[in-house]
Design a protein around this motif. Structure first.
Motif, PDB file in Angstrom:
ATOM      1  N   HIS A  27     -77.092  43.134 -27.303  1.00  0.00           N
ATOM      2  CA  HIS A  27     -75.998  42.297 -26.826  1.00  0.00           C
ATOM      3  C   HIS A  27     -76.011  42.194 -25.306  1.00  0.00           C
ATOM      4  O   HIS A  27     -75.883  41.098 -24.744  1.00  0.00           O
ATOM      5  N   LYS A  28     -76.181  43.312 -24.656  1.00  0.00           N
ATOM      6  CA  LYS A  28     -76.239  43.292 -23.191  1.00  0.00           C
ATOM      7  C   LYS A  28     -77.498  42.599 -22.704  1.00  0.00           C
ATOM      8  O   LYS A  28     -77.476  41.851 -21.721  1.00  0.00           O
ATOM      9  N   GLY A  29     -78.605  42.833 -23.412  1.00  0.00           N
ATOM     10  CA  GLY A  29     -79.877  42.231 -23.014  1.00  0.00           C
ATOM     11  C   GLY A  29     -79.863  40.722 -23.101  1.00  0.00           C
ATOM     12  O   GLY A  29     -80.434  40.026 -22.245  1.00  0.00           O
ATOM     13  N   VAL A  30     -79.227  40.162 -24.124  1.00  0.00           N
ATOM     14  CA  VAL A  30     -79.127  38.710 -24.248  1.00  0.00           C
ATOM     15  C   VAL A  30     -78.348  38.145 -23.073  1.00  0.00           C
ATOM     16  O   VAL A  30     -78.748  37.139 -22.461  1.00  0.00           O
ATOM     17  N   HIS A  33     -83.683  36.309 -30.171  1.00  0.00           N
ATOM     18  CA  HIS A  33     -84.979  36.682 -30.756  1.00  0.00           C
ATOM     19  C   HIS A  33     -85.886  37.348 -29.721  1.00  0.00           C
ATOM     20  O   HIS A  33     -86.548  38.361 -30.012  1.00  0.00           O
ATOM     21  N   ASP A  34     -85.936  36.784 -28.524  1.00  0.00           N
ATOM     22  CA  ASP A  34     -86.783  37.364 -27.479  1.00  0.00           C
ATOM     23  C   ASP A  34     -86.316  38.767 -27.101  1.00  0.00           C
ATOM     24  O   ASP A  34     -87.136  39.677 -26.881  1.00  0.00           O
ATOM     25  N   THR A  84     -86.922  44.653 -26.934  1.00  0.00           N
ATOM     26  CA  THR A  84     -86.308  45.974 -27.045  1.00  0.00           C
ATOM     27  C   THR A  84     -86.821  46.772 -28.247  1.00  0.00           C
ATOM     28  O   THR A  84     -86.258  47.821 -28.580  1.00  0.00           O
ATOM     29  N   GLY A  85     -87.868  46.276 -28.876  1.00  0.00           N
ATOM     30  CA  GLY A  85     -88.444  47.006 -30.002  1.00  0.00           C
ATOM     31  C   GLY A  85     -87.614  46.961 -31.262  1.00  0.00           C
ATOM     32  O   GLY A  85     -87.706  47.866 -32.103  1.00  0.00           O
TER      33      GLY A  85
END
Length: 368
Positions: free
Chosen positions: A253-256, A355-356, A361-362
């Motif tokens: 969530h944070k990564g997106v 998706h990316d 993040t594995g």
């Protein structure tokens, strides 16, 4: 098109009226618990470890009885069963008591068995195996925050052939003018709360839930299609659950948000229905939810109807795999995994970012 000209005018008027009574019940139960007038109101725990309250049972009984009397050919789905009530006579007595005080003659129950049967009538029906029209209820969405006197919602949805056609949501503690960032602690200082409603193709509307002595009822405000105005990732504003994150994947969530350069967490709310409401009101326009396991399924009462509010202001909602949300799949959304909601014109950009981020993040195993 004006919502008063919709073919669901009677359903909408009936649902709004009963939602206001339900909100009154929720406020009375909350006030009594906070004053410790009714100790034990919040002492029950379901098998999923979330607290159950007098308000959950009373509101589900109220909604079911009132709407079944108005529309006897329809089916009903609700979150609660009456098993706990049958095992706890004191709790059952409190539920009957608050219904008598708050609903008066508008709904009546012959006795405790009648009350339990009404609640249980919602507990087994599946949306794909019942009448063509089904009402879906979440009597209290955000029970944990409700107990703390923070944000919660009462959700009423009408489905036809598994398709959302009408929504009524009462938020007793949320201002219709709430500005970002909205959190669970963002309690309306005026005490008016808000009620939102929508009919598919006729727009979404909001007005204050409560009217003070001597005040006139304000006309509803049609919510602008604000999501249509978002045309690039720079226009995105997040709504999520961060402070009380449990079932979701935090790094995703944070990564997106970081990938899209969206301030995070933005609006931070536990209940799903308040999240959809905040998206409809325009305090945010994007939410992403990836569960920790593919086997984790969303529950229909947390989303049906409330999602329609965001769609009617220009939002698009799919699951993490890009599939439409299938509300006919069951009481749990068995055909879908997670949620990706964003303005329609840039939903594909948000979905690709999900998706990316999962790959980066594995977490590839969470991709369909």
């Amino acid at each position: 098109m004006d919502i008063d000209s919709s073919p669901y005018r009677r359903e909408l008027e009936t649902a709004i009226q009963v939602a206001q009574t339900a909100a009154h019940i929720s406020r009375e139960v909350l006030a009594a618990a906070q004053a410790d007038v009714a100790p034990g109101s919040f002492d029950l725990v379901k098998d999923d470890l979330s607290p159950v309250t007098v308000a959950d049972f009373a509101i589900q009984a109220l909604l079911t009885r009132a709407l079944s009397e108005a529309f006897p050919g329809d089916g009903f789905i609700g979150e609660e069963s009456a098993d706990e009530l049958r095992q706890n006579p004191a709790l059952l007595s409190r539920v009957l008591g608050v219904l008598t005080r708050c609903a008066g003659d508008s709904v009546q129950f012959r006795d405790a068995d009648d009350l339990c049967q009404v609640i249980d009538s919602c507990a087994t029906l599946s949306p794909g195996a019942g009448p063509g029209r089904i009402w879906v209820f979440d009597p209290i969405d955000g029970t944990k925050t409700f107990i703390r006197g923070e944000q919660y919602a009462i959700n009423i949805a009408l489905l036809e052939a598994g398709r959302q056609v009408m929504s009524v949501v009462a938020c007793p503690l949320l201002s219709m003018n709430a500005a970002s960032p909205v959190t669970d602690a963002s309690v309306d200082p005026t005490g008016k709360g808000c009620i939102l409603y929508a009919v598919r193709g006729f727009g979404a509307y909001a007005r204050p839930l409560y009217v003070g002595p001597g005040e006139d009822i304000q006309p509803p405000r049609r919510l602008p299609r604000h999501a249509d105005a978002a045309t690039s990732p720079g226009d995105l504003r997040s709504v999520t659950c961060w402070a009380l994150l449990d079932s979701g994947v935090d790094v995703v969530h944070k990564g997106v948000a970081e990938r899209l350069h969206v301030p995070f967490p933005g609006c931070d709310l536990l209940g799903w229905v308040p999240r959809w409401v905040v998206l409809a009101l325009g305090a945010g326009n994007m939410t992403v939810w990836v569960y920790k396991k593919r086997s984790r399924l969303a529950k229909i009462w947390d989303h049906a109807g409330a999602m329609l509010l965001f769609e009617e202001v220009g939002g698009m909602i799919t699951d993490v795999d890009g599939r439409d949300i299938d509300l006919a799949a069951g009481r749990k959304l068995e055909a879908n995994f997670g949620f990706v909601a964003a303005p329609r014109s840039i939903h594909h950009i948000v979905l690709r970012a999900v998706h990316d981020t999962l790959r980066e993040t594995g977490k590839e195993e969470l991709l369909g």
